[in-house]
Enzyme design. Structure first.
Site, PDB file in Angstrom:
ATOM      1  N   ASP A   1       0.870  -1.183   0.000  1.00 32.17           N
ATOM      2  CA  ASP A   1       0.000   0.000   0.000  1.00 32.17           C
ATOM      3  C   ASP A   1       0.904   1.229   0.000  1.00 32.17           C
ATOM      4  O   ASP A   1       1.593   1.509   0.993  1.00 32.17           O
ATOM      5  CB  ASP A   1      -0.880  -0.052   1.266  1.00 32.17           C
ATOM      6  CG  ASP A   1      -1.900   1.076   1.327  1.00 32.17           C
ATOM      7  OD1 ASP A   1      -1.671   2.118   0.685  1.00 32.17           O
ATOM      8  OD2 ASP A   1      -2.905   0.898   2.031  1.00 32.17           O
ATOM      9  N   HIS A   2       0.900   1.952  -1.095  1.00 34.34           N
ATOM     10  CA  HIS A   2       1.841   3.068  -1.244  1.00 34.34           C
ATOM     11  C   HIS A   2       1.504   4.239  -0.316  1.00 34.34           C
ATOM     12  O   HIS A   2       2.295   5.160  -0.154  1.00 34.34           O
ATOM     13  CB  HIS A   2       1.847   3.525  -2.711  1.00 34.34           C
ATOM     14  CG  HIS A   2       3.142   4.134  -3.135  1.00 34.34           C
ATOM     15  ND1 HIS A   2       4.175   4.401  -2.271  1.00 34.34           N
ATOM     16  CD2 HIS A   2       3.583   4.528  -4.356  1.00 34.34           C
ATOM     17  CE1 HIS A   2       5.178   4.942  -2.928  1.00 34.34           C
ATOM     18  NE2 HIS A   2       4.846   5.038  -4.200  1.00 34.34           N
ATOM     19  N   ARG A   3       0.327   4.215   0.310  1.00 31.30           N
ATOM     20  CA  ARG A   3       0.015   5.268   1.286  1.00 31.30           C
ATOM     21  C   ARG A   3       0.852   5.094   2.542  1.00 31.30           C
ATOM     22  O   ARG A   3       1.092   6.036   3.292  1.00 31.30           O
ATOM     23  CB  ARG A   3      -1.476   5.220   1.674  1.00 31.30           C
ATOM     24  CG  ARG A   3      -2.416   5.578   0.555  1.00 31.30           C
ATOM     25  CD  ARG A   3      -3.836   5.306   0.953  1.00 31.30           C
ATOM     26  NE  ARG A   3      -4.059   3.896   1.284  1.00 31.30           N
ATOM     27  CZ  ARG A   3      -5.223   3.403   1.680  1.00 31.30           C
ATOM     28  NH1 ARG A   3      -6.267   4.198   1.815  1.00 31.30           N
ATOM     29  NH2 ARG A   3      -5.358   2.124   1.946  1.00 31.30           N
TER      30      ARG A   3
END
Ligand code: CAO
Length: 439
Positions: free
Chosen positions: A411-413
């Protein structure tokens, strides 16, 4: 040259003193022949008065609630001279009576599709996505629809101005309104409010033999979760590889030594132990975003989910406390839990509490893939089939080495690209030198 013309109530049959319920035009509006001007409603019927000519409305002479009869003045209109001649003719001939809608109900007529040559057949099958928006009164007024359809659209909050009518001269039918509302709803639910176009409904039997199989309960549930995670988690997949030549030799030796106890250690058990070490080194991978997206919840436990392929579909049982279990304990538990999964004997506890998941397709094949994060976890490790490959050595020779492909989606967040690459490099080092697993 422009001329002013009176627009009067045409022959409306035996009706006298019919109430004006809607006025669709205002001074300054430019309208075409057949554009609706006003709606009238008696106790028996509702009708729409279309414009007999094109031009610009100068003055509206009636108001809502007025009672009108044949010949009463509705509005004055500025028309071009050529149009004016047509009006003179029309007035002499008596305007065509408006269409009635008895009992204010739309007649059940199949809509006549209006061909739109600029659109492709595929575009016709897939109308553009529509997102719910407040009604634009000007557009609503101008739309070509009967009073009952207007009433229906108002009840549903559908903006007639956004609807393309499929009736004669673009007239909007009740079916058009229903189809529009359905499209709004489908777009909203299918895309979680993303406004994606709905799938076209295709009869595949038109193209050849087909067989329809119902989806299993697991298929449906998994589909919902995967879809949600696919659209809500910004995914990045980091690819890497690990040299597991020594690990494989050790694994075979272990299995030989413990053969009588029925122990079977697969590459997956090593991966789970390696993941624990990597999670300890990079704690953000062992976290979840809280539902508000304001905080990161860091977990101090090490429960690992493993995707298991069953005849009914994919399930992800969780093996708890992998940090406190030996390699052989993890391997045994993996065998037990995958057997329970295939026998449909998993409990809700077996399926909850995971920190990170592994999807291993190594026993099947493939070189790399992009697994979908099992949210609210923030990463998933995909494993493909290890292959023997010639690898260049420092002494200038090529040596056959067993190379394991890794595909880490995250999850790039929560995780930056640099940390994604660090995580897989760390894993790769651990797997290439199993002694490091002891550290
Ligand atoms: N490379 C080479 N060989 C591999 C390997 C890899 N990456 N992974 C497993 N193998 C080998 C195993 O070591 C085993 O070999 P041995 O018979 O010599 O011991 C053999 O392939 C079969 O392994 P397995 O599949 O029975 O066991 P596993 O522990 O590797 O996997 C499980 C267990 C439950 C994960 C697996 O059976 C399974 O269901 N995999 C599918 C998961 C899946 O569907 N993922 C997709 C999710 S997204 O749609």
């Amino acid at each position: 040259m422009a001329e002013e013309k009176n627009i009067v109530v045409p022959d409306i049959g035996d009706f006298e003193g019919v109430e004006v319920i809607e006025i669709m035009v205002s001074p300054g509006d430019t309208i075409n022949v057949e554009d609706p001007l006003v709606s009238l409603e008696s106790d028996k019927a509702a009708m729409e008065i279309p414009s007999p000519l094109a031009g610009t409305i100068r003055e509206v002479k009636i108001k809502i609630g007025d009672q009108v009869s044949k010949g009463d003045l509705l509005a004055t209109m500025e028309v071009a001279a050529a149009e004016s001649a047509a009006v003179a003719h029309q007035e002499a001939e008596t305007a065509e009576p408006p269409k009635e809608t008895p009992g204010a109900t739309e007649p059940e007529q199949p809509p006549t599709p209006t061909p739109t040559p600029s659109r492709t057949p595929a575009a016709d099958q897939r109308p553009p996505p529509v997102t719910p928006s407040p009604i634009d009164e000007a557009g609503f007024r101008k739309a070509h629809a009967s009073p009952s359809v207007r009433k229906f659209a108002r009840e549903l909050g559908a903006d007639l101005g956004q609807i393309t009518g499929t009736g004669k001269k673009g007239r909007i039918s009740k079916q058009d309104v229903t189809a529009f509302v359905k499209r709004v709803m489908t777009s909203a639910t299918a895309g979680g409010g993303l406004g994606v176009a709905p799938m076209p409904e295709i009869d595949f039997s038109e193209f050849g033999d087909i067989e329809t199989q119902p989806l299993t309960k697991i298929n449906k549930l998994t589909g919902q979760f995967l879809h949600r995670n696919w659209v809500t988690v910004p995914h990045v997949t980091q690819f890497d590889e690990a040299d597991i030549t020594e690990l494989e030799a050790f694994r075979r030796q272990l299995n030989k030594e413990h053969k009588d106890e029925g122990v079977r250690v697969t590459v997956l058990a090593f991966l789970m132990k390696a993941l624990v070490s990597a999670l300890k080194e990079y704690p953000r991978f062992n976290s979840s975003l809280d539902p508000g997206g304001e905080n990161l919840v860091l977990k101090k436990y090490f429960h690992i989910g493993v995707a298991v392929d069953t005849p009914d579909g994919l399930v992800v049982p969780v093996i708890r406390d992998c940090d406190r279990k030996s390699l052989i304990e993890v391997a045994n538990e993996l065998i037990a839990v995958s057997a329970r999964a295939r026998a449909k004997k998993l409990s809700p506890a077996d399926l909850s509490g995971g920190c990170i998941s592994i999807s291993s397709l190594g026993g099947i094949g493939g070189t790399a893939f992009t697994p979908i994060v099992n949210a609210p976890e923030v990463a998933i490790l995909g494993v493909s089939r290890a292959q023997m490959r010639p690898v260049y050595q420092e002494d200038g020779e090529f040596e056959p080495r067993l190379i394991l492909p890794l595909s880490l989606s995250y999850d790039h967040r929560v995780i930056d690209g640099a940390d994604g690459a660090r995580f897989t490099s760390f894993l790769s080092k651990l797997l290439s030198d199993t002694r490091r697993l002891l550290l």
